[in-house]
Design a protein around this motif. Sequence first.
Motif, mmCIF file in Angstrom:
data_model
loop_
_atom_site.group_PDB
_atom_site.id
_atom_site.type_symbol
_atom_site.label_atom_id
_atom_site.label_comp_id
_atom_site.label_asym_id
_atom_site.label_seq_id
_atom_site.Cartn_x
_atom_site.Cartn_y
_atom_site.Cartn_z
ATOM 1 N N PRO A 1 45.491 -2.520 64.251
ATOM 2 C CA PRO A 1 45.860 -3.875 64.650
ATOM 3 C C PRO A 1 47.329 -4.012 65.006
ATOM 4 O O PRO A 1 47.688 -4.767 65.876
ATOM 5 C CB PRO A 1 45.497 -4.717 63.423
ATOM 6 C CG PRO A 1 44.476 -3.917 62.699
ATOM 7 C CD PRO A 1 44.815 -2.493 62.955
ATOM 8 N N ARG B 1 46.101 -10.780 62.968
ATOM 9 C CA ARG B 1 44.986 -9.852 62.698
ATOM 10 C C ARG B 1 44.962 -9.401 61.239
ATOM 11 O O ARG B 1 44.678 -8.261 60.924
ATOM 12 C CB ARG B 1 45.103 -8.602 63.595
ATOM 13 C CG ARG B 1 45.307 -8.888 65.066
ATOM 14 C CD ARG B 1 44.131 -9.599 65.691
ATOM 15 N NE ARG B 1 44.342 -9.957 67.077
ATOM 16 C CZ ARG B 1 44.013 -9.187 68.116
ATOM 17 N NH1 ARG B 1 43.462 -8.013 67.902
ATOM 18 N NH2 ARG B 1 44.239 -9.586 69.337
ATOM 19 N N SER B 2 45.246 -10.355 60.338
ATOM 20 C CA SER B 2 45.323 -9.994 58.923
ATOM 21 C C SER B 2 44.808 -11.138 58.065
ATOM 22 O O SER B 2 45.471 -12.172 57.972
ATOM 23 C CB SER B 2 46.768 -9.660 58.530
ATOM 24 O OG SER B 2 46.878 -9.522 57.128
ATOM 25 N N THR C 1 48.002 -3.323 68.579
ATOM 26 C CA THR C 1 47.529 -4.442 69.396
ATOM 27 C C THR C 1 48.543 -5.572 69.378
ATOM 28 O O THR C 1 48.825 -6.195 70.412
ATOM 29 C CB THR C 1 46.179 -4.948 68.859
ATOM 30 O OG1 THR C 1 45.262 -3.860 68.814
ATOM 31 C CG2 THR C 1 45.621 -6.042 69.749
ATOM 32 N N GLN C 2 49.108 -5.827 68.212
ATOM 33 C CA GLN C 2 50.130 -6.858 68.117
ATOM 34 C C GLN C 2 51.350 -6.479 68.939
ATOM 35 O O GLN C 2 51.948 -7.328 69.615
ATOM 36 C CB GLN C 2 50.523 -7.055 66.660
ATOM 37 C CG GLN C 2 49.424 -7.647 65.793
ATOM 38 C CD GLN C 2 49.700 -7.484 64.315
ATOM 39 O OE1 GLN C 2 50.660 -6.840 63.935
ATOM 40 N NE2 GLN C 2 48.829 -8.041 63.493
ATOM 41 N N TRP D 1 44.141 -14.478 65.272
ATOM 42 C CA TRP D 1 44.249 -13.896 66.611
ATOM 43 C C TRP D 1 45.603 -13.220 66.797
ATOM 44 O O TRP D 1 45.714 -12.168 67.419
ATOM 45 C CB TRP D 1 44.052 -14.995 67.653
ATOM 46 C CG TRP D 1 44.193 -14.522 69.060
ATOM 47 C CD1 TRP D 1 43.462 -13.566 69.694
ATOM 48 C CD2 TRP D 1 45.170 -14.975 70.010
ATOM 49 N NE1 TRP D 1 43.893 -13.398 70.977
ATOM 50 C CE2 TRP D 1 44.948 -14.253 71.207
ATOM 51 C CE3 TRP D 1 46.180 -15.927 69.973
ATOM 52 C CZ2 TRP D 1 45.712 -14.456 72.349
ATOM 53 C CZ3 TRP D 1 46.943 -16.143 71.109
ATOM 54 C CH2 TRP D 1 46.706 -15.406 72.280
#
Length: 814
Positions: A418, A284-285, A421-422, A281
Motif C-alpha cells: 500500500p 489504506r490503513s 500506491t500511496q 482511500w
Amino acid sequence: MTPWHWQRTATPCRIRAAWFALALVAVLYCVHRFSGPSPLETNLLALLPATEANPVAEKAVDQLANALGDRTVFLVSSSDADHAKAAARRFGATLKESGAFASVTADLPPFDMAQIGALYTPYRFGLMTRDDRDALAHASDGDQSLRNALMQRVYNPVRGPLATQLADDPFGWLEHWLSDLPLATSNLDLDDNLLVAHRGDMTSVLVVTTLNGSAYESRVQRAVLTATAQAEASLHAAWPDATVARAGAVFYAESARRASEREVHLIGIASACGIALLMMWVFRSPRLLLLGFLSTALGIAGALSVTMAVFGKLHLLTLVFGASLIGEAVDYSIQYFVVYLGAPRDWDAQHGARSVRPALAVALATSLLGYAILAWAPFPALKQIACFAMTGICVAFASVMSLLPAMLPKGPRGPKGPKSTQRRAFARAAVLLTHWQRAIGAKRPWLVAVVIVVVCAPGWLLLTSDDDIHLLIQRDPALVAQENQVRDAVGIDNTAQFFVVQGASPESVLQRAEALGDKLDALPGDQSVDGWRSITQFVPSQKRQSDVHALLAQHVFDHPDSLRATLLQTGFRDDVARAWIDSFARNDTPPLTVERWLATPWSRPFAHLWLGAVEAKGARAYAAIVMPRRVTPSNLPALIATAHAMEGVAFVDKAASVSKLFGEYRLDSAMWLGGALLLVLVLMIARYSLRGGVATTLPVLLAIGVTLAAFGYARVPVNLFNCLALMLVIGVGANYAVFLREGWLRAGADIGAVWTGVLLSAATTLLSFGMLGISAMPALKSFGATLTLGILIAVLLAPMGMPAELPKEGRKHA
C-alpha cells in the motif's frame, strides 16, 4: 511541569492510561446525564437572546410562555354534531386513562356563575362600564333618565348568565359591568356541558389538558405523543368522520427534538462514513482510520461533557452542529498521519509530533479565534456552539499531540504494498499542485487577486439582507396548520405582541393600564385593535372605583328622597328601596384589589395578565400585561407610538426585537470580520514574516470575498448566520494555507503527501459542514452553505500562500 515536558518523560503506557481515564470520565458523565431527565433543550425560546431593554418585558415574555406552555388544546370536529360531541368525550376519556396528563377537560365541571357576581356585589358602587358612566355624567334630565333606566331594567325579560338581583342592582349597572368581563370572548358556546364551535356545517368540540411536567422534557413529550396516538386511534375506530387538531408547546418541542435527532444521525453517520471512505482511500490503513476516529471521538466526548457541565442543558442547535464537527476535528490526525506515512521505519514519534506541532498550533489558534467570536455573540445557542467546538478541537489537538505518538511509536512498515500506491498518488498530487501553484501563485498572486476582486465587485453591489427571526426557528408546517385551525375555531388571543405596564405600586400600574386602554379604544380605522385584554377589566384601579362612587353620589344619591320615590313608582317595596339607598350611605367596604381577585379559582386563566412585584433597575416595582386582540402592519406603528408616549408603558414584540437584533449584529459582524482577519494576519506575520504572512492570509480573504459575491449574484439575502459562518471560514479556511506552507518549508517533507493531506482535510470538513445544508433549521442551512463555499474557495486558493522559491530539501516530489 508543562504538558509537553510530561509527554517527553511519560511512557506510552502511562499516556494511553491517562487518556483512557479521561475518556472514561467523560463518557460516564454523558451516560449519567442522558440516563436521567433529558439534558436536551427543546424550548425554542431558549435559543433566543434577551432582546428587551427592560428586564420586566423579558419576564413578561417568559411568564406568557410558561402560562401557555403547560397546556395542550385539542379540537375534535365532525360534520355531525352528535358525532363530534361523542368523539370528544371518548377522546378525553382515553387521554385521562393514559395518565400522561395532570388534567383532561372535555365535559365542563359544574360551575355556579353566581360566584362571580358574589365577588363583585360588595364593590358594586365602584364598578360601572364606560357607557354607563358617560350616560350618567351627561344626562340633562337626571330624574327622568334614572326613571327610564330603571323601567328598562325592570321590564327587560332578557337576562344574561351573570344577571344580578334587582334589590342589589336596581339600575343594572353592576350587571352591565359583569357582562363586559372578558370571560367569553372566544367563539365557543356552552352546549351539553361542552365547549362547542360551529363553523358552517362543521361542529368542533374543545378538549383542554394540562401536562404532567414541563413541555420540554423528553419523558413528557413521549407520554403525550403516545397517549394522543392511542386516543386518536380509539376515536377513529368508532367515528371515522371525526378529525383531531392539536395545539401546544409540547408538540413543537417534540417535533424539534425529533427533527434534530434525525439530523444528528443523518449528518453524523453520513459524515463518518464519508470520512472513513476518504481516509481508507488515501491512507489504506484501517489502523490509521481507527486512530483518527479515536481522536475525533475523544474530542466529541469532551465537548459534550464540558458543554453540559457548563450550561446544564444541550441545545438542539448545538447537537446538530456538533455532529458536523467530526470533519474539522479529524483534520489534526490527518496532518499527523501525512507526516507519519512519509517517515522512515526508525522514526521518533516525539520528533514527528514536534515537526507537525507548529502547523497544527497555528491552525488551532485560527479555529479558536473564529469560534471565540461566536462565543461573544449574545445568542445562548451560539455561545454553546462555540464552547462545544472549542472544547472539541482542543481535545482533538491534545490527543494528536500526545496520544497518537504513544499509539504509533514506530514508523510505517516496509516500502512495498500500500505504501508504494500511496507514493504514486502523492507524486501525482505533487505534479497537480505544482501546475496549480504556478497558475495562481508563484509570481502572479497579486494579479490573480486583482482579477478575482474585479469579478466579485458587481456581486458585492447586489448583496441584500434578511434578518427575519424565522431564520433561527422553523416550525413544523403540519403543526402550524393545526394550530391555526384551533385558533380560528376558538378565537385565541394574540400572545406574541403585547404591552407591559410598569409602576411603583399596584395602583399606579392599574391607572396606567386604564389610560392605555382608553388610548387603544380611541385608535381610528385601520389602527384599531378590536379590543384588548387587561387586568383592569377585572379589577379597576382604586381611583376609577372612587370616581364611580363620586359620580353616583353626585348624580344618583344626591337627593335620597327623590331617588326613593322613583324606586317606589316602579314597583319596589319601600324596605328594599330604603335598604339599597342606605347601603350606599354607609358603604365602608374597601376597594376591590388584585389580590382579592387572584384568590378566586376562576381568575386562574387570566392570572398571567398580572406580573406582580418585579425587580426593575435595582428597585421594587409592579407590572401587568395589556394584550391587544389585533396587531397588523397597519396599526403596529400606532401601537409603538402609543407606548412611547406613555410613562411606564413598553410595547413588546419578541419576533421583531430579535429580528432587529439580528440586523444590528449583522452590521457589527463586518467589524468582527475585519478584526478577525487582522488578528489572523498578525499571527501569520509573526510566524512567516510580513510578506509570508500576507501571502498566507490572502487565500482566506479572497474566499470571503468570493462567497459574498456568490450570494449577491444568486440574489440570496445575507443574514447574521452567513456573517458568523464567515468567521469560521477564517478560522478553518486559513488552516489549509498554513498546512501547505508549513509542509513546504518542513525539511524532507513530501509535498505531494502534504497537498494530499490538505485536500483530504478540506474534503472531510466540506463533507461535515456541507451536510448542514440539508438541515430543516434555516440558521444551520445558512451556516452550511456559507462554510461549504468559503472553505472550498479557501482550499483552492491555498497554494497562493506558498513561497515561490524553496529550499531543496523541502522540494521532494515537486
